[in-house]
Design a protein around this motif. Sequence first.
Motif, PDB file in Angstrom:
ATOM      1  N   SER A 585       3.444   5.265   8.054  1.00 61.14           N
ATOM      2  CA  SER A 585       3.199   6.181   9.163  1.00 61.14           C
ATOM      3  C   SER A 585       1.733   6.598   9.203  1.00 61.14           C
ATOM      4  O   SER A 585       0.990   6.407   8.254  1.00 61.14           O
ATOM      5  N   SER A 586       1.309   7.161  10.314  1.00 60.49           N
ATOM      6  CA  SER A 586      -0.052   7.675  10.451  1.00 60.49           C
ATOM      7  C   SER A 586       0.023   9.173  10.655  1.00 60.49           C
ATOM      8  O   SER A 586       0.594   9.596  11.646  1.00 60.49           O
ATOM      9  N   PRO A 587      -0.543   9.990   9.820  1.00 56.53           N
ATOM     10  CA  PRO A 587      -1.063   9.638   8.500  1.00 56.53           C
ATOM     11  C   PRO A 587       0.070   9.290   7.549  1.00 56.53           C
ATOM     12  O   PRO A 587       1.194   9.707   7.767  1.00 56.53           O
ATOM     13  N   PRO A 588      -0.238   8.559   6.498  1.00 56.78           N
ATOM     14  CA  PRO A 588       0.806   8.079   5.597  1.00 56.78           C
ATOM     15  C   PRO A 588       1.467   9.226   4.837  1.00 56.78           C
ATOM     16  O   PRO A 588       0.868  10.286   4.696  1.00 56.78           O
ATOM     17  N   PRO A 589       2.691   9.018   4.334  1.00 57.96           N
ATOM     18  CA  PRO A 589       3.343  10.061   3.536  1.00 57.96           C
ATOM     19  C   PRO A 589       2.573  10.353   2.250  1.00 57.96           C
ATOM     20  O   PRO A 589       1.747   9.535   1.824  1.00 57.96           O
ATOM     21  N   VAL A 590       2.849  11.505   1.646  1.00 55.55           N
ATOM     22  CA  VAL A 590       2.050  11.957   0.508  1.00 55.55           C
ATOM     23  C   VAL A 590       1.954  10.896  -0.585  1.00 55.55           C
ATOM     24  O   VAL A 590       0.894  10.648  -1.131  1.00 55.55           O
ATOM     25  N   PHE A 591       3.075  10.250  -0.886  1.00 62.48           N
ATOM     26  CA  PHE A 591       3.014   9.250  -1.955  1.00 62.48           C
ATOM     27  C   PHE A 591       3.002   7.825  -1.429  1.00 62.48           C
ATOM     28  O   PHE A 591       3.368   6.885  -2.123  1.00 62.48           O
ATOM     29  N   ASN A 592       2.554   7.679  -0.190  1.00 63.60           N
ATOM     30  CA  ASN A 592       2.285   6.388   0.436  1.00 63.60           C
ATOM     31  C   ASN A 592       3.539   5.568   0.730  1.00 63.60           C
ATOM     32  O   ASN A 592       3.776   5.201   1.868  1.00 63.60           O
ATOM     33  N   PHE A 593       4.304   5.254  -0.320  1.00 67.56           N
ATOM     34  CA  PHE A 593       5.456   4.372  -0.097  1.00 67.56           C
ATOM     35  C   PHE A 593       6.674   4.954  -0.806  1.00 67.56           C
ATOM     36  O   PHE A 593       6.548   5.477  -1.909  1.00 67.56           O
ATOM     37  N   ASP A 594       7.838   4.874  -0.140  1.00 69.67           N
ATOM     38  CA  ASP A 594       9.065   5.249  -0.839  1.00 69.67           C
ATOM     39  C   ASP A 594       9.382   4.191  -1.873  1.00 69.67           C
ATOM     40  O   ASP A 594       9.883   4.458  -2.951  1.00 69.67           O
ATOM     41  N   GLU A 595       9.103   2.961  -1.507  1.00 69.14           N
ATOM     42  CA  GLU A 595       9.387   1.837  -2.381  1.00 69.14           C
ATOM     43  C   GLU A 595       8.163   0.948  -2.325  1.00 69.14           C
ATOM     44  O   GLU A 595       7.604   0.729  -1.237  1.00 69.14           O
ATOM     45  N   ILE A 596       7.737   0.461  -3.455  1.00 70.72           N
ATOM     46  CA  ILE A 596       6.516  -0.344  -3.455  1.00 70.72           C
ATOM     47  C   ILE A 596       6.743  -1.624  -2.644  1.00 70.72           C
ATOM     48  O   ILE A 596       7.743  -2.312  -2.830  1.00 70.72           O
ATOM     49  N   PRO A 597       5.833  -1.932  -1.731  1.00 72.93           N
ATOM     50  CA  PRO A 597       6.019  -3.127  -0.894  1.00 72.93           C
ATOM     51  C   PRO A 597       5.852  -4.409  -1.696  1.00 72.93           C
ATOM     52  O   PRO A 597       5.321  -4.402  -2.803  1.00 72.93           O
ATOM     53  N   ARG A 598       6.335  -5.495  -1.125  1.00 73.00           N
ATOM     54  CA  ARG A 598       6.244  -6.780  -1.778  1.00 73.00           C
ATOM     55  C   ARG A 598       5.340  -7.676  -0.930  1.00 73.00           C
ATOM     56  O   ARG A 598       5.556  -7.813   0.274  1.00 73.00           O
ATOM     57  N   VAL A 599       4.322  -8.254  -1.529  1.00 75.86           N
ATOM     58  CA  VAL A 599       3.386  -9.071  -0.770  1.00 75.86           C
ATOM     59  C   VAL A 599       3.844 -10.515  -0.832  1.00 75.86           C
ATOM     60  O   VAL A 599       4.127 -11.043  -1.900  1.00 75.86           O
ATOM     61  N   VAL A 600       3.936 -11.134   0.338  1.00 71.17           N
ATOM     62  CA  VAL A 600       4.500 -12.482   0.375  1.00 71.17           C
ATOM     63  C   VAL A 600       3.559 -13.496   0.996  1.00 71.17           C
ATOM     64  O   VAL A 600       3.897 -14.676   1.100  1.00 71.17           O
ATOM     65  N   GLY A 601       2.361 -13.077   1.403  1.00 71.00           N
ATOM     66  CA  GLY A 601       1.462 -14.048   2.026  1.00 71.00           C
ATOM     67  C   GLY A 601       0.062 -13.497   2.112  1.00 71.00           C
ATOM     68  O   GLY A 601      -0.213 -12.383   1.655  1.00 71.00           O
ATOM     69  N   GLY A 602      -0.824 -14.290   2.703  1.00 73.58           N
ATOM     70  CA  GLY A 602      -2.216 -13.871   2.849  1.00 73.58           C
ATOM     71  C   GLY A 602      -2.333 -12.681   3.775  1.00 73.58           C
ATOM     72  O   GLY A 602      -1.384 -12.321   4.480  1.00 73.58           O
ATOM     73  N   PRO A 603      -3.478 -12.027   3.769  1.00 72.54           N
ATOM     74  CA  PRO A 603      -3.637 -10.796   4.526  1.00 72.54           C
ATOM     75  C   PRO A 603      -3.901 -11.005   6.020  1.00 72.54           C
ATOM     76  O   PRO A 603      -3.858 -10.060   6.774  1.00 72.54           O
ATOM     77  N   TYR A 604      -4.227 -12.226   6.426  1.00 70.10           N
ATOM     78  CA  TYR A 604      -4.651 -12.395   7.820  1.00 70.10           C
ATOM     79  C   TYR A 604      -3.782 -13.407   8.531  1.00 70.10           C
ATOM     80  O   TYR A 604      -4.261 -14.351   9.121  1.00 70.10           O
ATOM     81  N   GLU A 605      -2.459 -13.224   8.422  1.00 67.55           N
ATOM     82  CA  GLU A 605      -1.572 -14.233   8.987  1.00 67.55           C
ATOM     83  C   GLU A 605      -1.360 -14.027  10.475  1.00 67.55           C
ATOM     84  O   GLU A 605      -0.272 -13.725  10.923  1.00 67.55           O
ATOM     85  N   TYR A 606      -2.425 -14.206  11.240  1.00 68.58           N
ATOM     86  CA  TYR A 606      -2.260 -14.131  12.682  1.00 68.58           C
ATOM     87  C   TYR A 606      -2.010 -15.528  13.212  1.00 68.58           C
ATOM     88  O   TYR A 606      -2.588 -16.497  12.716  1.00 68.58           O
ATOM     89  N   GLY A 607      -1.158 -15.626  14.195  1.00 62.28           N
ATOM     90  CA  GLY A 607      -0.999 -16.888  14.910  1.00 62.28           C
ATOM     91  C   GLY A 607      -0.010 -17.852  14.291  1.00 62.28           C
ATOM     92  O   GLY A 607       0.299 -18.872  14.879  1.00 62.28           O
ATOM     93  N   THR A 608       0.483 -17.561  13.077  1.00 57.95           N
ATOM     94  CA  THR A 608       1.483 -18.438  12.489  1.00 57.95           C
ATOM     95  C   THR A 608       2.826 -17.747  12.632  1.00 57.95           C
ATOM     96  O   THR A 608       3.059 -16.729  11.981  1.00 57.95           O
TER      97      THR A 608
END
Lengths: 636, 278
Positions: A585-608
Amino acid sequence: MAAAIRQPGWYRGAIGLVLGAAFGFFLVVGLRLLSGLDAMQTEQTGYPQVIVPLITAPFGFLFGFGAFDYWFRWAAGKPTIPEDHSGHGATRWQDYFKFNTDHKVIGTQYVVTTLFFFLIGGLLALLMRAELAQPGAQIVAANTFNGLFSTHAVVMIFLFIIPVFAGLANYVLPLMIGAPDMAFPRLNALSFWLLPIAGIIFLASFLAPGGSFDAGWTGYAPLSTGAPLGQSFFNIGVQFAGASSIATALNFLVTIITMRAPGMNIWRMPLLVWANLSTSLLVVGATPFVAGAQFMVFFDRILGMNFFNFLEGGDVVSYQHIFWFYSHPAVYIMMLPGFGIISEIISTHARKPVFGYRLMALALIGIVVLSYSVWAHHMFVAGMFSWLRVPIMITTLLIAVPTGIKVFSWLGTLFYGKIHTYSTAMLFALAFIVTFTIGGISGVQLGMIPLDIHVSDTYFVVAHIHFVLFGGSVFTIFAGIYHWFPKMTGRMYDERLGRIHFWGTVIGTWMAFVPMHWVGMDGMPRRVADYASQYGDWNLLISVSAFVLGAVQLVFLYNMIVSWRFGPKAGNNPWRANSIEWHVSSPPPVFNFDEIPRVVGGPYEYGTPGARHVIMGGEESADVPEPKPTTVTAPS
Amino acid sequence: MTRLPIFKMVLAVIVVGLIQSVVLLQFNWFGQEASTAAKPIDTMMDVTIVLSSFIFAIVCVALGYALYKWRAKPGDESDGLPIHGNTKLEVIWTLIPVMIVLGLGGYSWAVLNDIEKTKADAIHVNAYAQQFAWTFGYPESGNKWSEGEIHVPVDRQIIFDLRAQDVIHSFWVPEWRMKKDAVPGLETDVVVTPNREGTFQLVCAELCGLGHTTMRAKVVVESQAEYDKWVAGLKSEVPEDLLLTPDQYIEKQKQLEEQSSGIEDSGVIETNKPNEQD
Ligand code: HEM
Ligand SMILES: [Cu+2]
């Protein structure tokens, strides 16, 4: 009241400040009386009764304010106060005036504080430009003038550009790598609070007998070792600003290395993270050198040591070697985080992956390595060993290569994209590419020894530094602030005012700093309060443009303040960006994430289609559809 | 993927680069040339101007074309092509700049050697920088001394031996293009062969304190005969202190200190104050 005094906070801080100052003062006076000396010593390089309190008072304040409470309790084996998170996060505006450990609060504190110093540094610059508008002495005396350009540069470098990047990264970087906070939140808060202390010390030097420090931001010995009291304020202020920088860099390094969300291997880190990793490597390695150089000057001044006293075997030129061994890396400390910001913004608004991502990351590391080997290009005419000049010239020219790679790759990112220019952030990013190129070109010219011999210490150098620092760093700072403003405040800024600010800034920058090249090449030295009348017309143009440039910054301030309070709500992801901070959310919650996110790809996956950077906690599996962009409040 | 109009873009770069170069070369950026170093340095500036014009043109044309061609229509929410890079292109824009800057480095090195080469018949002139004035000594003419004004013969190589005993100053005559700091405790020099008669200004280019702005001296370049006459007419000689090498100077200060150390220690910490500022 008694409780308020016992609690960490402003009351206790004020008391600590007074006690600290008194302790320092009476320590000096007492020891002097014991040794049979006069209580006060007022030689211009001395004043121990002022200098020592200048060091002890800030520590008193920090103790009182609560910067060390937790560590002391812990070190003393006392039970630490159980985490009630009262010092974390902000629910009211007053929380921004506390020793707060939330990286988002600290990021905001940093940005607001440094913008305040940007304003002060800008006013100092305008005073100078008022004096320089016409040949002859009009407004300020020569000694005041030397003080003006010295404090202007110091405030801009140590209290605006370097820390504002630390502030922006403080806010976004932990979110971007999926971390709940920085690795060392208390150290982080301490880093921030050292900054206003440094700023107050720098500005307080105007009150010192003999005026503020006036040997330039470079503070060359022996001019600085013999200068009036104000110079000691510089020596000490740099220690606080430098300690802040180093602590933050360590914090970033540990955070980036150990706290990335699962799945975020180094080739999935956004380039902003790479940029701050590189910057931190420079800060940690180089900043101790400026601290050391200023301590040596300080000891020469008040302890009668002879590091730079040629009459006692000191070596004058060695000051410059030590100073530039920091201060050349420092110019990249002031640029690399901006490179990171530009990569994020261009990719997002061109809706395309960053072109040559790996080479972009390697270019950053290349700049870090080369940065440590080029310091003496500031000393081509300084009388250092002449054999050192050519090797340094070669490394200096080579550093233009990774810099060029970055520029070409940004351009490559635009090709075959879908370029949106409605956002002021993107406008600044595009203008940055063009303006910074000019600064890079003049850098190469300065790196070529025969050309540097002529234009060193002239307005040509002033033009170069303003093209890279204003057209470079400051443009990226504006871009970054506009880009993350919705995330930080939860509101949109006014794009119309943004455009006015943008065009005013671009035109003002070019009109003010282009002619500086010309007068410099034609023979106008830098750091002068007066000049030959033949440069009068250009200087008038420069001054007028500088005032325009200064004036449009008020539009920026107005836009930021009013939009923060009244702007339309922003939604999570107004720019339809990919990186993790836009998925909360904007602004983010106090502790940022309820659950730590999982990264599955590069940061700039536009167009695929189907390619993703991250799976947020709460989403079931990889095949949940891309969340629809929320509100886009963009005028055409 | 549409093919890029490479030919048109190259053409645009050439046109824009040429126009910029031609316009920028019209100006005499560095001002009058009055020494043998000026010509090669000014030529070098022109070379970098032409080169930079084309590099800047590449950036402008690429940016302009991208904005013209791929600006998104309002409301278009699609993405660009998922191109992640192009190794060939990346190698090109790494290696070509490497070659360019190495070329510039070699060129600079050659010119540097050229302009700093000393000749056997060079004459030595001493330039003493002090806050905030220049004085000059003529060691080959019986250490004659002139204050605030220097005369040198035209078309003779002159080695200025720079001396400072307070703070750092810098010797710069813009029309000669050469510059070097005068550093306390060091012997530095700058080599110049003036090749144009006239009156110029010597500028202190390194911040040296309150009077830095006005630390200037008059430079007169004249024929050998006029120069000889001028030097012969000088009355005073260089004060003895200024003639000392840095080492001798330090030695002398030590001796002075020893002589005066008979005096009772006042208890005030003695600090070195090379630039008393008030
Ligand atoms: C292409 C890369 C660059 C090269 C080759 C380069 C080269 C140089 C050289 C040779 C000088 C010394 C000029 C002199 O004093 O005679 C210089 C000065 C300076 N450069 Fe750069 N530069 C580059 C990029 C940058 C960047 C990115 C920044 C900061 C964002 C920067 C900031 C400065 C500053 C602040 C000074 C003046 C320091 C002073 O004397 O006060 N430069 N540069
Ligand atoms: Cu540098």
